[in-house]
Scaffold this motif. Structure first.
Motif, mmCIF file in Angstrom:
data_model
loop_
_atom_site.group_PDB
_atom_site.id
_atom_site.type_symbol
_atom_site.label_atom_id
_atom_site.label_comp_id
_atom_site.label_asym_id
_atom_site.label_seq_id
_atom_site.Cartn_x
_atom_site.Cartn_y
_atom_site.Cartn_z
ATOM 1 N N GLU A 306 0.907 -1.388 0.061
ATOM 2 C CA GLU A 306 0.014 -0.076 0.160
ATOM 3 C C GLU A 306 0.928 1.226 -0.158
ATOM 4 O O GLU A 306 0.617 2.336 -0.497
ATOM 5 C CB GLU A 306 -0.818 -0.072 1.049
ATOM 6 N N MET A 307 2.269 1.146 0.347
ATOM 7 C CA MET A 307 2.847 2.242 0.538
ATOM 8 C C MET A 307 3.654 2.682 -0.781
ATOM 9 O O MET A 307 4.081 3.656 -1.167
ATOM 10 C CB MET A 307 4.103 2.146 1.576
ATOM 11 N N ASP A 308 3.383 1.553 -1.937
ATOM 12 C CA ASP A 308 4.271 2.092 -3.136
ATOM 13 C C ASP A 308 3.759 3.130 -3.830
ATOM 14 O O ASP A 308 4.416 3.918 -4.189
ATOM 15 C CB ASP A 308 4.007 0.638 -3.991
ATOM 16 N N ARG A 313 4.555 8.779 -5.633
ATOM 17 C CA ARG A 313 4.094 10.054 -5.773
ATOM 18 C C ARG A 313 5.029 11.038 -5.276
ATOM 19 O O ARG A 313 5.509 11.896 -5.791
ATOM 20 C CB ARG A 313 2.816 10.246 -5.391
ATOM 21 N N GLU A 314 5.412 10.638 -3.806
ATOM 22 C CA GLU A 314 6.367 11.583 -3.376
ATOM 23 C C GLU A 314 7.771 11.980 -3.794
ATOM 24 O O GLU A 314 8.657 12.822 -4.012
ATOM 25 C CB GLU A 314 6.562 11.274 -1.779
ATOM 26 N N SER A 315 8.281 10.806 -4.431
ATOM 27 C CA SER A 315 9.613 10.731 -5.224
ATOM 28 C C SER A 315 9.589 11.413 -6.256
ATOM 29 O O SER A 315 10.388 12.323 -6.626
ATOM 30 C CB SER A 315 10.081 9.301 -5.184
ATOM 31 N N ALA A 316 8.547 11.338 -7.123
ATOM 32 C CA ALA A 316 8.529 12.129 -8.111
ATOM 33 C C ALA A 316 8.215 13.705 -8.006
ATOM 34 O O ALA A 316 8.766 14.300 -8.778
ATOM 35 C CB ALA A 316 7.145 11.597 -8.992
ATOM 36 N N GLU A 317 7.685 13.957 -6.924
ATOM 37 C CA GLU A 317 7.483 15.317 -6.728
ATOM 38 C C GLU A 317 8.770 15.783 -6.277
ATOM 39 O O GLU A 317 9.236 17.194 -6.478
ATOM 40 C CB GLU A 317 6.498 15.378 -5.389
ATOM 41 N N LEU A 320 12.456 12.707 -8.621
ATOM 42 C CA LEU A 320 13.260 11.162 -8.789
ATOM 43 C C LEU A 320 12.066 10.403 -9.215
ATOM 44 O O LEU A 320 11.164 9.983 -8.591
ATOM 45 C CB LEU A 320 13.541 10.682 -7.352
ATOM 46 N N VAL A 321 12.245 9.924 -10.700
ATOM 47 C CA VAL A 321 11.262 9.144 -11.359
ATOM 48 C C VAL A 321 11.821 7.846 -11.982
ATOM 49 O O VAL A 321 12.909 7.713 -11.964
ATOM 50 C CB VAL A 321 10.870 10.143 -12.482
ATOM 51 N N GLY A 322 10.674 7.262 -12.467
ATOM 52 C CA GLY A 322 11.079 5.720 -13.094
ATOM 53 C C GLY A 322 11.629 4.707 -12.070
ATOM 54 O O GLY A 322 12.075 3.818 -12.322
ATOM 55 N N PHE A 355 11.567 9.386 3.899
ATOM 56 C CA PHE A 355 10.568 8.834 3.546
ATOM 57 C C PHE A 355 10.162 7.653 4.972
ATOM 58 O O PHE A 355 8.931 7.584 5.575
ATOM 59 C CB PHE A 355 10.305 8.020 2.383
ATOM 60 N N MET A 356 11.492 7.097 5.324
ATOM 61 C CA MET A 356 11.293 6.017 6.148
ATOM 62 C C MET A 356 10.940 6.738 7.597
ATOM 63 O O MET A 356 10.194 6.051 8.360
ATOM 64 C CB MET A 356 12.557 5.275 6.375
#
Ligand SMILES: *Cc1c(COP(=O)(O)O)cnc(C)c1O
Length: 360
Positions: A306-308, A313-317, A320-322, A355-356
């Protein structure tokens, strides 16, 4: 515009300096009054690119003189079929090592064309390890032994080239070529799609020992016959000129970084710090055995599926993508090829630490 850090498995990120270089000469290449996409592939302007890239690749990888280097159109997957058609006459068999989904695809394609002996497989370990060479059930009469030195999906890498003596070793190096020095002389044939470490899609490089040419099956389509391409210096058909030109720029860029020894130092440092980030947490997890963890593709999972979505979303903001993992493995995957700057890995690690703390 801000460029993001693209952790995609392929097509992969390119060095910004190369994109700027290509942009600057997009309209006119080499005083020709036209772009490199428009020049004749057999003209002198393109010949300079072809010869220079071949020489640079030979020097960077220390490719012995008795190997031909081919710059060919199309996907690496074409060679799942071209290898058996070129190296094994009708009725022959070949040995394959099954270390992941790319090996599996190579095996399934080869099985359409010849008898395949799977000499070892890590499928029961969910492709998280490489079966030790001592356990491989090699056949005596195999035309060649095929391995996938880096499994892009599972994140499993042969950190040493297996010693197979006089057997013909074939490697699909699509996602590891140019990441560190390897002993090309231990291989009979190497193939690699360009879109991970050598440029853009549309080009595959084949490095083949000369004595393996001329063994193709009768009836082989001529554009799949390595000897036809070797004799024509890879200009038997209209070459993939733009992809080849970009590969030439990438090879010069690697040369400028200090060659493969230096790429290895940087790549190992990037991978080590990324695995350390995962292993020092009770939050992230990478399942691959320590002695075969890839330097290029690092899958990892979060405590719950569920955290994926939140992670993505947060990394893309943060640019940091892909990072979405392959559906077979789930979770995330960070592909950190040559062109991923160390700064990008540092930023991802910072993001993951934060994030952790927020979600752990
Ligand atoms: C990406 C990849 C391929 C497939 O490349 P295409 O050019 O899309 O055919 C094959 N093998 C490995 C190991 C890869 O990483």
């Amino acid at each position: 515009m801000t460029r993001v850090y693209n952790f995609s498995a392929g097509p992969a990120m390119l060095p910004q300096s190369i994109l700027e270089h290509a942009r600057d000469e997009l309209l006119e290449y080499g005083g020709n009054g036209m772009s490199v996409m428009e020049v004749n592939h057999r003209g002198s302007s393109f010949a300079a690119i072809a010869n220079h890239s071949r020489d640079t690749l030979r020097r960077l990888m220390a490719i012995p003189d008795d190997y031909k280097i081919l710059f060919l159109h199309g996907p690496a997957r074409t060679h799942f079929a071209a290898v058996p058609l070129n190296l094994a006459v009708d009725g022959a068999r070949a040995d394959y090592v099954d270390t992941g989904l790319w090996s599996k695809m190579a095996i399934e394609e080869a099985e359409r064309l010849l008898e395949v002996n799977v000499v070892a497989s890590s499928s029961e370990q969910n492709y998280t390890s490489i079966p030790p060479l001592s356990q491989w059930q090699l056949s005596d009469d195999a035309a060649y032994v095929h391995i996938t030195p880096n499994e892009t999906i599972g994140g499993v890498e042969f950190l040493d080239v297996p010693e197979l003596g006089s057997r013909v070793l074939v490697g699909d190096m699509s996602s590891t070529i140019l990441s560190r020095p390897i002993d090309v002389g231990k291989f009979g044939l190497i193939y690699a799609g360009a879109q991970k470490n050598m440029g853009i899609a549309g080009l595959t490089v084949v490095i083949v020992r000369e004595d393996l040419l001329g063994r193709a099956r009768p009836g082989i389509p001529s554009m799949l016959d390595y000897q036809v391409h070797a004799e024509a210096d890879s200009l038997a058909c209209t070459a993939p000129t733009f992809a080849w030109y970009l590969a030439a720029l990438v090879l010069d860029w690697i040369d400028g970084q200090g060659g493969l020894e230096q790429m290895a130092v940087i790549n190992k440092r990037k991978a080590d710090k990324f695995y350390a980030c995962i292993d020092s947490s009770n939050f992230y997890h990478n399942p691959v055995k320590a002695d075969c963890r890839s330097w290029m593709n690092i899958p990892f999972t979060l405590p719950s599926d569920e955290m994926d979505e939140v992670f993505l979303r947060e990394s893309a903001e943060q640019g940091l993508v892909g990072l979405k993992g392959h559906r077979y493995v789930g979770g995330m995957r960070a592909s950190i090829y040559n062109a991923m700057p160390e700064e990008g890995v540092d930023q991802l690690i910072d993001f993951m630490d934060g994030f952790m703390q927020r979600h752990g």
